[in-house]
Write an enzyme that holds these catalytic residues in place. Structure first.
Site, PDB file in Angstrom:
ATOM      1  N   HIS A 118       0.922  -1.133  -0.032  1.00 37.84           N
ATOM      2  CA  HIS A 118       0.137  -0.130  -0.117  1.00 37.84           C
ATOM      3  C   HIS A 118       1.023   1.318   0.081  1.00 37.84           C
ATOM      4  O   HIS A 118       0.607   2.109  -0.864  1.00 37.84           O
ATOM      5  CB  HIS A 118      -0.895  -0.070   1.196  1.00 37.84           C
ATOM      6  CG  HIS A 118      -1.920   1.241   1.371  1.00 37.84           C
ATOM      7  ND1 HIS A 118      -2.876   1.641   0.824  1.00 37.84           N
ATOM      8  CD2 HIS A 118      -1.531   2.383   2.088  1.00 37.84           C
ATOM      9  CE1 HIS A 118      -3.223   2.756   1.296  1.00 37.84           C
ATOM     10  NE2 HIS A 118      -2.437   3.172   2.011  1.00 37.84           N
ATOM     11  N   GLU A 119       1.879   1.426   0.927  1.00 34.96           N
ATOM     12  CA  GLU A 119       2.657   2.327   1.036  1.00 34.96           C
ATOM     13  C   GLU A 119       3.529   2.501  -0.416  1.00 34.96           C
ATOM     14  O   GLU A 119       3.833   3.709  -0.959  1.00 34.96           O
ATOM     15  CB  GLU A 119       3.705   2.314   2.294  1.00 34.96           C
ATOM     16  CG  GLU A 119       3.123   2.390   3.618  1.00 34.96           C
ATOM     17  CD  GLU A 119       2.271   3.319   3.780  1.00 34.96           C
ATOM     18  OE1 GLU A 119       2.454   4.521   3.419  1.00 34.96           O
ATOM     19  OE2 GLU A 119       1.033   3.103   4.466  1.00 34.96           O
TER      20      GLU A 119
END
Length: 155
Positions: A118-119
């Site tokens: 996600h990051e």
């Protein structure tokens, strides 16, 4: 910042907004650049992620998606909150991923790799730069509108 703001209103009148906008934008950029190096350590402890299964999975994932990951840190977020979180920081070829200790306690390694994915998505889609750009524009717009209201100008 408040002193500068008030001084500019007093000195520049309705034209204060664009000068304070430049100052505020520079301040926002500087705070973001040095947050994890100077500000965050004042309130939290950042420690490098220990060697092991989690770190090797994270590094393997980062390599598989061509994400240049140098630093993985764990922050002692549990001393203030039970919220599980993570964030990514980038500045001049120095990528840093910070995982909250609560996140490590609540999720297995495969889920933590998903959090990292996600990051990485934020990085690949340039969300950090876009967010900063939009924040600077928003501050400029708000200062302009404030100047119009303070000095009762028609827009």
């Amino acid at each position: 910042m408040l002193l500068v703001f008030l001084w500019l209103i007093h000195q520049m009148g309705a034209d204060f907004w664009w000068q304070f906008w430049i100052i505020a934008a520079a301040f926002m950029v500087m705070i973001n650049l040095f947050y994890t190096a100077w500000i965050l350590p004042l309130f939290n402890k950042l420690t490098p992620l220990d060697e092991g299964d989690l770190k090797s999975k994270i590094l393997h994932y980062a390599q598989s998606v061509d994400f240049p990951l140098d630093n993985i840190f764990v922050i002692d977020g549990s001393k203030r909150s039970s919220k599980a979180n993570a964030f990514f920081f980038w500045f001049w070829q120095k990528e840093k991923v910070v995982l909250y200790d609560t996140l490590l306690d609540q999720h297995p390694p495969d889920e933590l790799v998903a959090v990292l994915a996600h990051e990485v998505g934020h990085y690949k889609k340039k969300h950090i730069l876009w967010s900063m750009f939009l924040s600077v524009v928003q501050v400029g717009l708000m200062l302009f509108l404030l100047a119009q209201f303070i000095f009762f100008r028609k827009i």
